[in-house]
Enzyme design. Structure first.
Site, PDB file in Angstrom:
ATOM      1  N   ASP A 111      35.149  36.739  40.718  1.00 39.32           N
ATOM      2  CA  ASP A 111      35.977  35.873  39.923  1.00 39.32           C
ATOM      3  C   ASP A 111      37.001  36.325  38.841  1.00 39.32           C
ATOM      4  O   ASP A 111      37.428  36.148  37.878  1.00 39.32           O
ATOM      5  CB  ASP A 111      35.146  34.872  39.427  1.00 39.32           C
ATOM      6  CG  ASP A 111      34.201  34.216  39.920  1.00 39.32           C
ATOM      7  OD1 ASP A 111      34.579  33.833  41.254  1.00 39.32           O
ATOM      8  OD2 ASP A 111      32.867  33.673  39.308  1.00 39.32           O
ATOM      9  N   GLY A 113      48.317  34.165  33.136  1.00 41.19           N
ATOM     10  CA  GLY A 113      48.274  32.821  33.393  1.00 41.19           C
ATOM     11  C   GLY A 113      47.763  32.707  34.727  1.00 41.19           C
ATOM     12  O   GLY A 113      47.982  33.444  35.472  1.00 41.19           O
ATOM     13  N   GLY A 143      35.054  31.808  45.977  1.00 43.29           N
ATOM     14  CA  GLY A 143      35.732  30.647  45.310  1.00 43.29           C
ATOM     15  C   GLY A 143      37.173  31.200  44.995  1.00 43.29           C
ATOM     16  O   GLY A 143      37.110  31.820  43.854  1.00 43.29           O
ATOM     17  N   HIS A 144      38.016  31.333  45.685  1.00 43.09           N
ATOM     18  CA  HIS A 144      39.397  32.034  45.374  1.00 43.09           C
ATOM     19  C   HIS A 144      40.521  30.962  45.214  1.00 43.09           C
ATOM     20  O   HIS A 144      41.039  30.110  45.654  1.00 43.09           O
ATOM     21  CB  HIS A 144      39.882  32.949  46.419  1.00 43.09           C
ATOM     22  CG  HIS A 144      38.794  34.260  46.730  1.00 43.09           C
ATOM     23  ND1 HIS A 144      39.130  35.048  47.638  1.00 43.09           N
ATOM     24  CD2 HIS A 144      37.877  34.380  45.997  1.00 43.09           C
ATOM     25  CE1 HIS A 144      38.259  35.674  47.706  1.00 43.09           C
ATOM     26  NE2 HIS A 144      37.389  35.489  46.752  1.00 43.09           N
ATOM     27  N   THR A 147      25.006  40.326  46.011  1.00 41.18           N
ATOM     28  CA  THR A 147      25.296  39.377  47.293  1.00 41.18           C
ATOM     29  C   THR A 147      24.646  40.368  48.419  1.00 41.18           C
ATOM     30  O   THR A 147      24.274  41.408  48.256  1.00 41.18           O
ATOM     31  CB  THR A 147      26.670  39.097  47.449  1.00 41.18           C
ATOM     32  OG1 THR A 147      26.825  37.921  48.667  1.00 41.18           O
ATOM     33  CG2 THR A 147      27.634  40.062  47.837  1.00 41.18           C
ATOM     34  N   GLN A 196      33.825  38.538  46.195  1.00 39.21           N
ATOM     35  CA  GLN A 196      32.661  38.932  45.248  1.00 39.21           C
ATOM     36  C   GLN A 196      33.457  39.939  44.435  1.00 39.21           C
ATOM     37  O   GLN A 196      34.714  40.346  44.162  1.00 39.21           O
ATOM     38  CB  GLN A 196      31.335  39.445  45.831  1.00 39.21           C
ATOM     39  CG  GLN A 196      30.687  38.094  46.599  1.00 39.21           C
ATOM     40  CD  GLN A 196      31.190  37.573  47.464  1.00 39.21           C
ATOM     41  OE1 GLN A 196      31.350  38.249  48.630  1.00 39.21           O
ATOM     42  NE2 GLN A 196      31.351  36.155  47.826  1.00 39.21           N
ATOM     43  N   LYS A 228      40.972  37.319  42.241  1.00 38.80           N
ATOM     44  CA  LYS A 228      41.651  38.100  43.552  1.00 38.80           C
ATOM     45  C   LYS A 228      42.524  36.993  44.045  1.00 38.80           C
ATOM     46  O   LYS A 228      43.545  37.453  44.716  1.00 38.80           O
ATOM     47  CB  LYS A 228      40.459  38.449  44.199  1.00 38.80           C
ATOM     48  CG  LYS A 228      39.485  39.268  43.582  1.00 38.80           C
ATOM     49  CD  LYS A 228      38.223  39.721  44.706  1.00 38.80           C
ATOM     50  CE  LYS A 228      37.140  38.370  44.523  1.00 38.80           C
ATOM     51  NZ  LYS A 228      36.581  38.182  43.394  1.00 38.80           N
TER      52      LYS A 228
HETATM   53  P1  GDP Z   1      38.586  34.882  42.353  1.00 44.63           P
HETATM   54  O1  GDP Z   1      37.140  34.657  43.094  1.00 44.63           O
HETATM   55  O2  GDP Z   1      38.557  36.451  41.889  1.00 44.63           O
HETATM   56  O3  GDP Z   1      39.978  34.468  43.262  1.00 44.63           O
HETATM   57  O4  GDP Z   1      38.814  34.269  41.026  1.00 44.63           O
HETATM   58  P2  GDP Z   1      38.509  32.747  40.884  1.00 44.63           P
HETATM   59  O5  GDP Z   1      39.584  31.671  41.438  1.00 44.63           O
HETATM   60  O6  GDP Z   1      37.066  32.252  41.087  1.00 44.63           O
HETATM   61  O7  GDP Z   1      38.555  32.682  39.150  1.00 44.63           O
HETATM   62  C1  GDP Z   1      39.785  32.920  38.508  1.00 44.63           C
HETATM   63  C2  GDP Z   1      40.133  31.802  37.575  1.00 44.63           C
HETATM   64  O8  GDP Z   1      41.044  32.114  36.575  1.00 44.63           O
HETATM   65  C3  GDP Z   1      40.818  30.816  38.430  1.00 44.63           C
HETATM   66  O9  GDP Z   1      40.595  29.230  37.713  1.00 44.63           O
HETATM   67  C4  GDP Z   1      42.511  31.291  38.430  1.00 44.63           C
HETATM   68  O10 GDP Z   1      43.233  30.108  38.337  1.00 44.63           O
HETATM   69  C5  GDP Z   1      42.208  31.822  36.883  1.00 44.63           C
HETATM   70  N1  GDP Z   1      43.282  32.571  36.616  1.00 44.63           N
HETATM   71  C6  GDP Z   1      43.741  33.643  37.312  1.00 44.63           C
HETATM   72  N2  GDP Z   1      44.384  34.466  36.868  1.00 44.63           N
HETATM   73  C7  GDP Z   1      44.353  33.944  35.443  1.00 44.63           C
HETATM   74  C8  GDP Z   1      45.346  34.436  34.391  1.00 44.63           C
HETATM   75  O11 GDP Z   1      45.718  35.690  34.086  1.00 44.63           O
HETATM   76  N3  GDP Z   1      45.116  33.601  32.978  1.00 44.63           N
HETATM   77  C9  GDP Z   1      44.579  32.527  33.168  1.00 44.63           C
HETATM   78  N4  GDP Z   1      44.526  31.875  32.093  1.00 44.63           N
HETATM   79  N5  GDP Z   1      43.786  32.082  34.275  1.00 44.63           N
HETATM   80  C10 GDP Z   1      43.931  33.015  35.577  1.00 44.63           C
HETATM   81  P1  IMO Z   2      34.265  35.377  44.493  1.00 48.65           P
HETATM   82  O1  IMO Z   2      34.770  35.804  45.753  1.00 48.65           O
HETATM   83  C1  IMO Z   2      31.128  35.431  41.419  1.00 48.65           C
HETATM   84  C2  IMO Z   2      26.938  35.804  43.075  1.00 48.65           C
HETATM   85  C3  IMO Z   2      25.973  34.647  42.956  1.00 48.65           C
HETATM   86  C4  IMO Z   2      24.795  35.321  42.892  1.00 48.65           C
HETATM   87  C5  IMO Z   2      24.812  36.382  44.015  1.00 48.65           C
HETATM   88  C6  IMO Z   2      24.406  36.237  45.409  1.00 48.65           C
HETATM   89  O2  IMO Z   2      34.740  33.810  44.202  1.00 48.65           O
HETATM   90  O3  IMO Z   2      34.543  36.274  43.397  1.00 48.65           O
HETATM   91  P2  IMO Z   2      24.964  34.741  47.234  1.00 48.65           P
HETATM   92  O4  IMO Z   2      25.324  33.408  47.141  1.00 48.65           O
HETATM   93  O5  IMO Z   2      26.265  35.530  47.463  1.00 48.65           O
HETATM   94  O6  IMO Z   2      23.818  34.948  47.990  1.00 48.65           O
HETATM   95  O7  IMO Z   2      24.688  35.231  45.777  1.00 48.65           O
HETATM   96  O8  IMO Z   2      26.276  36.577  43.875  1.00 48.65           O
HETATM   97  N1  IMO Z   2      28.279  35.437  43.935  1.00 48.65           N
HETATM   98  C7  IMO Z   2      29.630  35.350  42.994  1.00 48.65           C
HETATM   99  N2  IMO Z   2      29.613  35.514  41.636  1.00 48.65           N
HETATM  100  N3  IMO Z   2      32.000  35.438  42.537  1.00 48.65           N
HETATM  101  C8  IMO Z   2      31.912  35.122  43.978  1.00 48.65           C
HETATM  102  O9  IMO Z   2      32.616  35.190  44.646  1.00 48.65           O
HETATM  103  C9  IMO Z   2      30.493  35.327  44.193  1.00 48.65           C
HETATM  104  N4  IMO Z   2      29.813  35.111  45.379  1.00 48.65           N
HETATM  105  C10 IMO Z   2      28.295  35.363  45.100  1.00 48.65           C
HETATM  106  O10 IMO Z   2      26.384  34.021  41.591  1.00 48.65           O
HETATM  107  O11 IMO Z   2      24.766  35.843  41.584  1.00 48.65           O
HETATM  108 MG    MG Z   3      35.704  33.065  42.578  1.00 50.95          MG
END
Ligand code: GDP
Ligand code: IMO
Ligand code: MG
Length: 439
Positions: A12, A430, A39-40, A254, A239, A15
């Site tokens: 998270d 942002g 979840g991207h 994971t 991840q 990416k």
């Molecule tokens: P990922 O799994 O690495 O793709 O990240 P996620 O989408 O799960 O979580 C990142 C969250 O931060 C999302 O809600 C993005 O929209 C938000 N985000 C990404 N970059 C920034 C940033 O520079 N500032 C803020 N405030 N939010 C950001």
């Molecule tokens: P992105 O790509 C954050 C975590 C779960 C749990 C562990 C194992 O959005 O960054 P799993 O369901 O993979 O067997 O769970 O890994 N986990 C993540 N945490 N971002 C993710 O993906 C994750 N995918 C799995 O919360 O701790």
């Molecule tokens: Mg994510």
């Protein structure tokens, strides 16, 4: 040219946003590992989309997007993602490719995930561990098995799943499914009274497979041609480094290799073709699920980071655990992945803090160490050694260059570079595409 983009922490890191930014100049974007546990999030002109399986390059019409051989694909999740994107006007023809070597996830993988892993690891419940277990156990079902050996293999997996379920009482199963999947009717409709509806699952999955046949292919010629003709390929890791099955905080990880090597095996692109490895780091640290987290803040500061950064899971909506930036962990990550660039995201989330801390060492057993321990029990016991910096108390969200950042924010970034011993090459302030600049 091939670039890998991966998470440097526990996932998270942003990416999806960075892949979307870099996809502007890319030809092919590939997801090499993971599944719908990812979840991207992508924000374009205020519209937010969360991708779970489809690569984050899909919003640029010129790109081809590939689900690589290393991904475990939940057919139902894929179908609903395609439907959502179709409704947004996204066209998949000649733009979506699914490796015929990728494995499939069925509803029973999610049930076994709940039965075996829920409490201990805090998984996403997307069936990831059980699907990779089947793959390694050589009983997985791949896209190239359809239609030839599909029915037979489906039968074997179904029977094995029912045998696992028999080890639990009806009440135990009911309780775990309720805890993990409450409200997820699309999945729960396959299960009732300890009966997993084989015919319904078979009918729905084969219908989905028929509807996506046009996207399933051998990805080898596609990559080969792209590399030979100098196209730009982006491998989008899911991840994060410390969730890697080998190098993460085992067993709180994971079930795939989330580090740079996993991007090669999960796509079939040889290491010699990789030119860049971008590590994405948040300006602080978060983690979802259980497991050690040295800089976690279980206090009002942690809550303030969570609320300001909207730190709730993009897949499961669970509150993310929050803490300060950990330079010991980040340095380990840079070296382990052979990063050539690092990006700091969500710097803006720290805009309103009086003081900000960075962990620069681990205190354990009477000694200070810079080493990231292999054992999660040890990691659980370490005490972080912090340096404290004063916050900048002003908004960074409109900044378009390093020089435009408030001086104290510049000092914070420089301190990250100093303690991680690596230059920062991109900053995100942002969620929107435009809120990104290169140093
Ligand atoms: P990922 O799994 O690495 O793709 O990240 P996620 O989408 O799960 O979580 C990142 C969250 O931060 C999302 O809600 C993005 O929209 C938000 N985000 C990404 N970059 C920034 C940033 O520079 N500032 C803020 N405030 N939010 C950001
Ligand atoms: P992105 O790509 C954050 C975590 C779960 C749990 C562990 C194992 O959005 O960054 P799993 O369901 O993979 O067997 O769970 O890994 N986990 C993540 N945490 N971002 C993710 O993906 C994750 N995918 C799995 O919360 O701790
Ligand atoms: Mg994510």
């Amino acid at each position: 040219m091939v670039s890998i983009i991966l998470g440097g922490q526990w996932g998270d890191e942003g990416k999806g946003k960075i892949v979307d930014v870099l996809a502007k100049d890319a030809d092919i974007i590939v997801r090499p590992q993971g599944g719908a546990n990812a979840g991207h999030t992508i924000n374009i002109n205020g519209i937010q989309t969360v991708l779970h399986l489809i690569p984050s390059g899909i919003f640029y019409p010129h790109t081809k997007n590939v689900i690589g051989n290393g991904v475990v694909v939940d057919l139902l999740a894929l179908k609903s993602e395609i439907d959502v994107l179709n409704a947004q006007g996204i066209n998949f023809k000649d733009r979506l490719y699914i490796s015929d070597k990728a494995h499939m996830i069925f509803p029973w993988h999610r049930i076994i995930d709940a039965l075996h892993h829920k409490g201990k690891i805090g998984t996403t419940g997307r069936g990831i561990g059980p699907a990779y277990a089947d793959k390694v156990n050589r009983v997985g079902i791949r896209f190239c098995d359809y239609p030839h050996e599909f029915a037979e293999k489906f039968d074997v997996q179904y029977t094995a799943a029912i045998n696992v379920m028999r080890q639990f009482t009806l009440i135990e199963i009911q309780k775990l499914l309720e805890q993990m999947y409450q409200g997820d009717e699309n999945f729960l409709r396959f299960y009732s009274e300890n009966y997993l509806d084989k015919e319904l699952i078979f009918a729905e999955c084969t219908a989905i497979l028929d509807s996506i046949q046009q996207y399933i292919c051998n990805t080898f010629p596609l990559f080969n041609e792209a590399i030979v003709t100098g196209k730009k390929i982006v491998l989008e890791g899911a991840q994060g480094t410390f969730l890697d099955i080998d190098h993460g905080t085992y067993p709180f990880v994971t079930s795939s290799n989330t580090t740079a090597g996993g991007a090669c095996t999960g796509s079939g692109i040889a290491p010699i073709h990789i030119s860049e490895v971008y590590g994405i780091f948040k300006a602080y640290t978060t983690r979802v699920g259980t497991g050690p987290f040295p800089t976690e803040l279980i206090n009002v500061t942690g809550e303030k980071i969570r609320e300001t950064g909207h730190e709730y899971g993009a897949t499961t909506k669970r509150p993310r655990r929050c803490g300060w930036f950990d330079a010991v962990l980040a340095r380990h990550s840079v070296f382990l992945n052979g990063m050539t660039h690092i990006t700091i995201t969500k710097l803006d989330v720290l805009d309103d803090f009086e003081e900000i801390q960075i962990c620069v060492g681990y205190y354990y057993d009477g000694k200070i160490t810079q080493e990231f321990p292999s054992n999660s029990v040890t990691l659980e016991k370490i005490k972080p050694l912090y340096i404290t910096m004063s916050g900048w108390k002003s908004s960074t969200t409109q900044c378009k260059s390093f020089e435009e950042l408030p001086i104290k924010a510049q000092e914070y970034v420089k301190m990250i570079e100093k303690t991680v011993q690596f230059p920062v090459s991109m900053i995100s302030v942002g969620p929107e595409r435009e809120q990104t600049f290169i140093l």
